[in-house]
Motif scaffolding. Structure first.
Motif, short mmCIF file in Angstrom:
data_model
loop_
_atom_site.label_atom_id
_atom_site.label_comp_id
_atom_site.label_asym_id
_atom_site.label_seq_id
_atom_site.Cartn_x
_atom_site.Cartn_y
_atom_site.Cartn_z
N PRO A 104 157.75 35.65 42.50
CA PRO A 104 158.85 35.93 41.56
C PRO A 104 158.79 35.18 40.24
CG PRO A 104 159.67 35.40 43.76
CD PRO A 104 158.23 35.03 43.73
N GLY A 105 157.85 34.26 40.08
CA GLY A 105 157.78 33.51 38.83
C GLY A 105 158.85 32.45 38.71
N LEU B 75 165.37 33.42 48.16
CA LEU B 75 164.16 33.28 47.34
C LEU B 75 162.92 33.25 48.22
CD1 LEU B 75 162.62 32.81 44.72
CD2 LEU B 75 163.20 30.37 44.92
N HIS B 76 163.00 32.52 49.34
CA HIS B 76 161.84 32.43 50.23
C HIS B 76 161.46 33.79 50.80
CE1 HIS B 76 159.73 31.59 54.11
NE2 HIS B 76 159.09 30.76 53.32
N ALA B 77 162.46 34.59 51.16
CA ALA B 77 162.18 35.93 51.69
C ALA B 77 161.48 36.79 50.65
CB ALA B 77 163.47 36.59 52.16
N LEU B 78 161.92 36.71 49.39
CA LEU B 78 161.27 37.47 48.34
C LEU B 78 159.86 36.94 48.09
CD1 LEU B 78 161.14 39.56 46.12
CD2 LEU B 78 162.39 37.97 44.63
N GLU C 222 151.99 47.75 41.43
CA GLU C 222 151.35 48.11 40.17
C GLU C 222 152.24 47.78 38.97
OE1 GLU C 222 153.78 51.51 41.68
OE2 GLU C 222 152.36 50.09 42.54
N GLU C 223 153.55 47.77 39.18
CA GLU C 223 154.49 47.41 38.12
C GLU C 223 154.79 45.92 38.10
OE1 GLU C 223 158.07 49.66 38.64
OE2 GLU C 223 157.00 51.56 38.89
N ARG C 224 154.46 45.24 39.19
CA ARG C 224 154.83 43.84 39.40
C ARG C 224 156.35 43.68 39.30
NH1 ARG C 224 150.67 44.12 36.20
NH2 ARG C 224 151.82 43.58 34.31
N VAL C 225 157.05 44.45 40.13
CA VAL C 225 158.50 44.50 40.12
C VAL C 225 159.01 44.58 41.56
CG1 VAL C 225 160.48 46.02 39.60
CG2 VAL C 225 158.80 45.52 37.83
N ALA C 226 160.11 43.89 41.84
CA ALA C 226 160.80 44.00 43.14
C ALA C 226 162.24 44.39 42.91
CB ALA C 226 160.72 42.67 43.89
#
Length: 470
Positions: A127-128, A113-116, A101-105
């Motif tokens: 991740p943008g 990066l691939h794992a995220l 809902e926050e669009r946050v990790a």
């Protein structure tokens, strides 16, 4: 203990090894560092607290520390030498939380990066930021180098993706600012000193990353165009489109696409690879049919404005992947030209055509003539320039090449290092081009954070910077 200004810190390795083993476990302190590492020991902590313990031990025994991420950097930022301690964050690869809902990790620095990307995708997010080394590049390393990639023109570089971070400073204290909100005007935003510092001011251990919605559909179009102006016109049309949005715009000059296509055995009769500039465009949106129609419209518009235009619209996910592999298979450059010198510059878009004309003419006039491969992120002006020569170059030729490439950039408003960082390889370039006031400020920041030059010494700044005017 204070390090002499002309060398890195090298202290009591035997005593330090014993203390490290006691702090993080003997199994996580390696003496056999392998042929591609110079450090005498590699420590593998599993938490921020263990990183802090490692830093305090290295400080106690007078040892300098070189932090490692995914070791995919191109400027020697994680190079180490005997007498130093390597600090690997591979055991710190946990995704702490994703807040859809926050669009946050919230992630540890060793997460790739691939794992995220994979974890975020389960929530319809990303991740943008994306780059070819996604499988090995770590979030901590990307933060430390302020990585860019193919989406920077839309979502910014790593500096714009980080809301908060945690780091261990050179004195062993833990700096924690795990802010999860965009709006934060509470004094100095010190995380920006650590972002892009390449481990010279501390060790990034945890990061709060902004996420973006993943489009439900994409369409990829490859255009063959007569010049840079045509490519920029195509990007402008794609950005202003009423259908979907532009996700990526990657330019491949003729020699580069011919090399990668040949290596991959790729060919398409309707796309003969004879155009000076080739442009990969990816559109994102809600409906695939609408995006495909928009790609076709863009192709038709460019063909009408530039009659020699050729193009391919990917008809399947496999064909889309094949087109992108033409851009991402940079390995072929170094397979043909071992250790080919490579450069990473930023140029304002309106200046790109003139800059490249000047560069190509200048390189052609050097020893034996050099014809560079050029490719890169055209929507934000980031060009990758790789020489058609095996490296390393003789010092005089290297200096001449860098003069050709870098001399125009300051006046144009560009940068000699767009997204790869400074590391060890580009320190002399920074010293030759940086504003003297900026250099003094950088040295002051380094002195404040790390007066003993313990953290990644000799990277970004030389150990003994020359403060005389250039």
């Amino acid at each position: 203990m204070t390090c002499p200004p002309d060398r890195a810190v090298h202290g009591d390795l035997k005593a330090a090894a014993q203390a490290l083993a006691a702090a993080i476990g003997a199994a996580h302190v390696k003496r056999d560092t392998g042929p591609d590492r110079g450090a005498s020991l590699i420590a593998f902590p599993a938490s921020t607290e263990e990183v802090a313990a490692v830093i305090r031990i290295c400080r106690q025994f007078g040892l300098s520390v070189v932090t490692e991420g995914g070791r995919t950097g191109l400027v020697g930022g994680s190079q180490s030498e005997p007498g130093q301690i390597g600090l690997s964050l591979t055991r710190m690869a946990r995704i702490g939380a994703i807040y859809p809902e926050e669009r946050v990790a919230v992630v540890e620095a060793g997460v790739t990066l691939h794992a995220l990307q994979t974890a975020a995708l389960t929530h319809g997010l990303e991740p943008g930021i994306d780059l070819a080394a996604r499988g090995t590049a770590t979030i901590g390393g990307m933060v430390s180098t302020n990585a860019g990639g193919i989406m920077a023109f839309r979502y910014g570089v790593m500096r714009h993706r980080v809301l908060g971070l945690e780091a261990v400073l050179p004195d062993g204290q833990i700096y924690s600012d795990m802010t999860r909100v965009v709006k934060n005007a509470a004094g100095y935003d010190l995380k920006h000193l650590l972002i892009g510092a390449e481990g010279t001011l501390g060790v990034v251990t945890r990061v709060v990353i902004k996420l973006e919605p993943v489009p439900r559909a994409t369409a990829t179009l490859l255009l063959g165009l007569p010049d840079v102006g045509a490519a920029l016109a195509a990007i402008g049309q794609a950005i202003s489109s009423d259908v979907g949005h532009l996700r990526a715009a990657e330019a491949l000059w003729q020699s580069y696409i011919q090399l990668t296509a040949s290596a991959q055995g790729w060919s398409e009769p309707s796309f003969p690879l004879d155009q000076p500039v080739n442009l990969l465009l990816m559109l994102g949106g809600a409906q695939e049919a609408d995006l495909q129609a928009e790609a076709l419209r863009l192709f038709g518009m460019m063909a009408e404005a530039y009659p020699t235009t050729t193009g391919i619209i990917a008809a399947s996910g496999r064909q889309e992947a094949d087109l992108w592999q033409l851009r991402e298979d940079t390995f072929q450059l170094y397979r043909k030209h071992a250790a080919a010198p490579s450069y990473d510059v930023s140029v304002p878009q309106s200046e790109i055509a003139g800059y490249l004309e000047r560069v190509q003419e200048g390189l052609a006039g050097l020893d034996g003539g050099i014809s560079p491969y050029v490719f890169g992120h055209l929507a934000d002006g980031n060009l990758h320039i790789v020489l058609n020569r095996a490296g390393p170059l003789a010092p005089d030729l290297l200096a001449a090449v860098e003069e050709v490439l870098y001399a125009p950039l300051s006046a144009l408003g560009g940068s000699f290092s767009a997204e790869h960082g400074v590391g060890a390889k580009r320190v002399h370039s920074l010293m030759a081009t940086v504003n003297r006031v900026k250099l003094h400020a950088m040295i002051s920041v380094k002195q404040t954070f790390d007066p003993d030059k313990m953290m990644n010494p000799g990277k970004v700044l030389p150990l003994s910077p020359n403060l005389e005017p250039s």
